[in-house]
Write a protein that holds these residues in place. Structure first.
Motif, PDB file in Angstrom:
ATOM      1  N   THR A  96      10.345   2.388  -9.573  1.00  0.00           N
ATOM      2  CA  THR A  96      10.546   1.003  -9.143  1.00  0.00           C
ATOM      3  C   THR A  96       9.449   0.097  -9.690  1.00  0.00           C
ATOM      4  N   MET A  97       8.249   0.633  -9.834  1.00  0.00           N
ATOM      5  CA  MET A  97       7.135  -0.136 -10.377  1.00  0.00           C
ATOM      6  C   MET A  97       7.247  -0.320 -11.892  1.00  0.00           C
ATOM      7  N   GLY A  98       8.042   0.525 -12.549  1.00  0.00           N
ATOM      8  CA  GLY A  98       8.164   0.482 -13.998  1.00  0.00           C
ATOM      9  C   GLY A  98       8.910  -0.744 -14.502  1.00  0.00           C
ATOM     10  N   SER A  99       8.951  -0.860 -15.822  1.00  0.00           N
ATOM     11  CA  SER A  99       9.511  -2.055 -16.440  1.00  0.00           C
ATOM     12  C   SER A  99      11.026  -2.184 -16.270  1.00  0.00           C
ATOM     13  N   HIS A 100      11.734  -1.075 -16.069  1.00  0.00           N
ATOM     14  CA  HIS A 100      13.187  -1.166 -15.950  1.00  0.00           C
ATOM     15  C   HIS A 100      13.617  -1.874 -14.654  1.00  0.00           C
ATOM     16  N   TYR A 101      12.969  -1.518 -13.538  1.00  0.00           N
ATOM     17  CA  TYR A 101      13.323  -2.133 -12.249  1.00  0.00           C
ATOM     18  C   TYR A 101      12.396  -3.292 -11.899  1.00  0.00           C
ATOM     19  N   ASP A 102      11.151  -3.240 -12.338  1.00  0.00           N
ATOM     20  CA  ASP A 102      10.211  -4.356 -12.295  1.00  0.00           C
ATOM     21  C   ASP A 102      10.060  -4.992 -10.916  1.00  0.00           C
ATOM     22  N   ILE A 103       9.341  -4.307 -10.052  1.00  0.00           N
ATOM     23  CA  ILE A 103       9.081  -4.825  -8.707  1.00  0.00           C
ATOM     24  C   ILE A 103       8.228  -6.101  -8.758  1.00  0.00           C
ATOM     25  N   ALA A 104       7.580  -6.340  -9.902  1.00  0.00           N
ATOM     26  CA  ALA A 104       6.720  -7.518 -10.048  1.00  0.00           C
ATOM     27  C   ALA A 104       7.498  -8.819  -9.922  1.00  0.00           C
ATOM     28  N   ARG A 105       8.761  -8.810 -10.255  1.00  0.00           N
ATOM     29  CA  ARG A 105       9.536 -10.060 -10.159  1.00  0.00           C
ATOM     30  C   ARG A 105       9.751 -10.496  -8.717  1.00  0.00           C
ATOM     31  N   PHE A 106       9.419  -9.631  -7.768  1.00  0.00           N
ATOM     32  CA  PHE A 106       9.524  -9.976  -6.356  1.00  0.00           C
ATOM     33  C   PHE A 106       8.150 -10.307  -5.759  1.00  0.00           C
ATOM     34  N   GLY A 107       7.138 -10.412  -6.597  1.00  0.00           N
ATOM     35  CA  GLY A 107       5.808 -10.772  -6.119  1.00  0.00           C
ATOM     36  C   GLY A 107       4.983  -9.609  -5.616  1.00  0.00           C
ATOM     37  N   SER A 108       5.396  -8.372  -5.904  1.00  0.00           N
ATOM     38  CA  SER A 108       4.664  -7.196  -5.414  1.00  0.00           C
ATOM     39  C   SER A 108       4.155  -6.336  -6.558  1.00  0.00           C
ATOM     40  N   GLU A 109       3.680  -6.975  -7.612  1.00  0.00           N
ATOM     41  CA  GLU A 109       3.262  -6.205  -8.765  1.00  0.00           C
ATOM     42  C   GLU A 109       1.892  -5.583  -8.586  1.00  0.00           C
ATOM     43  N   ARG A 110       1.156  -5.993  -7.600  1.00  0.00           N
ATOM     44  CA  ARG A 110      -0.183  -5.473  -7.403  1.00  0.00           C
ATOM     45  C   ARG A 110      -0.210  -4.512  -6.225  1.00  0.00           C
ATOM     46  N   PRO A 111      -0.046  -3.212  -6.493  1.00  0.00           N
ATOM     47  CA  PRO A 111      -0.187  -2.275  -5.378  1.00  0.00           C
ATOM     48  C   PRO A 111      -1.652  -2.206  -4.970  1.00  0.00           C
ATOM     49  N   LEU A 132       0.870  -1.169   0.000  1.00  0.00           N
ATOM     50  CA  LEU A 132       0.000   0.000   0.000  1.00  0.00           C
ATOM     51  C   LEU A 132       0.908   1.220   0.000  1.00  0.00           C
ATOM     52  N   PRO A 133       1.061   1.898  -1.133  1.00  0.00           N
ATOM     53  CA  PRO A 133       1.932   3.077  -1.163  1.00  0.00           C
ATOM     54  C   PRO A 133       1.240   4.279  -0.532  1.00  0.00           C
ATOM     55  N   PHE A 134       1.865   4.848   0.498  1.00  0.00           N
ATOM     56  CA  PHE A 134       1.393   6.071   1.138  1.00  0.00           C
ATOM     57  C   PHE A 134       2.442   7.129   0.810  1.00  0.00           C
ATOM     58  N   ALA A 135       2.319   7.720  -0.367  1.00  0.00           N
ATOM     59  CA  ALA A 135       3.348   8.625  -0.887  1.00  0.00           C
ATOM     60  C   ALA A 135       2.891  10.072  -0.780  1.00  0.00           C
ATOM     61  N   THR A 136       3.763  10.911  -0.228  1.00  0.00           N
ATOM     62  CA  THR A 136       3.418  12.325  -0.087  1.00  0.00           C
ATOM     63  C   THR A 136       4.368  13.254  -0.827  1.00  0.00           C
ATOM     64  N   SER A 137       5.488  12.787  -1.294  1.00  0.00           N
ATOM     65  CA  SER A 137       6.416  13.687  -1.989  1.00  0.00           C
ATOM     66  C   SER A 137       7.376  12.915  -2.877  1.00  0.00           C
ATOM     67  N   CYS A 138       8.615  13.364  -2.980  1.00  0.00           N
ATOM     68  CA  CYS A 138       9.604  12.867  -3.946  1.00  0.00           C
ATOM     69  C   CYS A 138       9.771  11.357  -3.951  1.00  0.00           C
ATOM     70  N   CYS A 139       9.719  10.737  -2.808  1.00  0.00           N
ATOM     71  CA  CYS A 139       9.923   9.286  -2.735  1.00  0.00           C
ATOM     72  C   CYS A 139       8.854   8.535  -3.514  1.00  0.00           C
ATOM     73  N   GLY A 140       7.673   9.125  -3.631  1.00  0.00           N
ATOM     74  CA  GLY A 140       6.618   8.511  -4.416  1.00  0.00           C
ATOM     75  C   GLY A 140       7.000   8.403  -5.881  1.00  0.00           C
ATOM     76  N   ILE A 141       7.751   9.381  -6.382  1.00  0.00           N
ATOM     77  CA  ILE A 141       8.218   9.347  -7.768  1.00  0.00           C
ATOM     78  C   ILE A 141       9.208   8.199  -7.954  1.00  0.00           C
ATOM     79  N   GLU A 142      10.101   8.006  -6.994  1.00  0.00           N
ATOM     80  CA  GLU A 142      11.046   6.889  -7.079  1.00  0.00           C
ATOM     81  C   GLU A 142      10.325   5.555  -6.985  1.00  0.00           C
ATOM     82  N   PHE A 143       9.248   5.498  -6.207  1.00  0.00           N
ATOM     83  CA  PHE A 143       8.467   4.269  -6.147  1.00  0.00           C
ATOM     84  C   PHE A 143       7.842   3.974  -7.505  1.00  0.00           C
ATOM     85  N   MET A 144       7.374   5.018  -8.199  1.00  0.00           N
ATOM     86  CA  MET A 144       6.816   4.816  -9.541  1.00  0.00           C
ATOM     87  C   MET A 144       7.875   4.256 -10.485  1.00  0.00           C
TER      88      MET A 144
END
Length: 180
Positions: free
Chosen positions: A52-67, A38-50
């Protein structure tokens, strides 16, 4: 290209056509590779989380593709960015709405310690209102750091006893945060 990480099977006994292990280890393995953040993003770190969710870093390969954007369907609260003191009760309420087991990841300097905002209106770390399991440093942290933090949460989920949440020590921890 990064090497593929092979997930090891839980310790157990195997033979011709069977594999036996403990129930705790099977549940831990399933939990660790099916975290719903559950992303609770209020500023710059939320952009970095986005990122991380993208295809280059692909958080889905760790089983967390569904926020998850509902606390009732999430088991990992990722707090990112500056939390104002007026927002603290909301963060705590979101945490309390999450079902057990639940984990918290504080992402970035602001969520971890208030960052450069050492003022009367900014909460100096979310660990003052809810228990934090993993801290990811940085301002903002790089996506690789976020993935490392996620892997640390996975390790906690994999090795946590199913009975820990019912222990006296856990009850005392929750009482120290005024959480029933």
């Amino acid at each position: 290209m990064e090497p593929v990480k092979i997930v090891e099977a839980p310790d157990g006994h195997s033979g011709a056509g069977f594999f036996a292990t403990s129930f705790d280890q099977v549940i831990g393995l399933a939990r660790s590779h099916s975290l719903w953040p559950l992303p609770f993003a209020t500023s710059c770190c939320g952009i970095e989380f986005m990122a991380t969710m993208g295809s280059h870093y692909d958080i889905a390969r760790f089983g967390s593709e569904r926020p998850s954007f509902s606390p009732r369907q999430a088991d990992l609260l990722m707090v990112m960015g500056t939390i104002a003191k007026k927002m603290a009760p909301i963060v705590k309420q979101v945490y309390l709405q999450m079902a057990e087991p639940r984990w918290v990841l504080a992402m970035g300097a602001c969520a971890s310690s208030g960052g450069i905002f050492d003022t009367y209106s900014v909460l100096q770390g979310i660990d003052r209102i809810i228990p934090v399991d993993v801290y990811v440093p940085g301002c903002p942290p790089r996506p690789e750091q976020v993935l490392e933090g996620l892997m640390q949460v996975q390790e906690l989920a994999r090795n946590e006893s199913l009975r820990r949440r019912n222990s006296e020590q856990y009850s005392q921890l929750m009482a120290s945060y005024n959480i029933q």
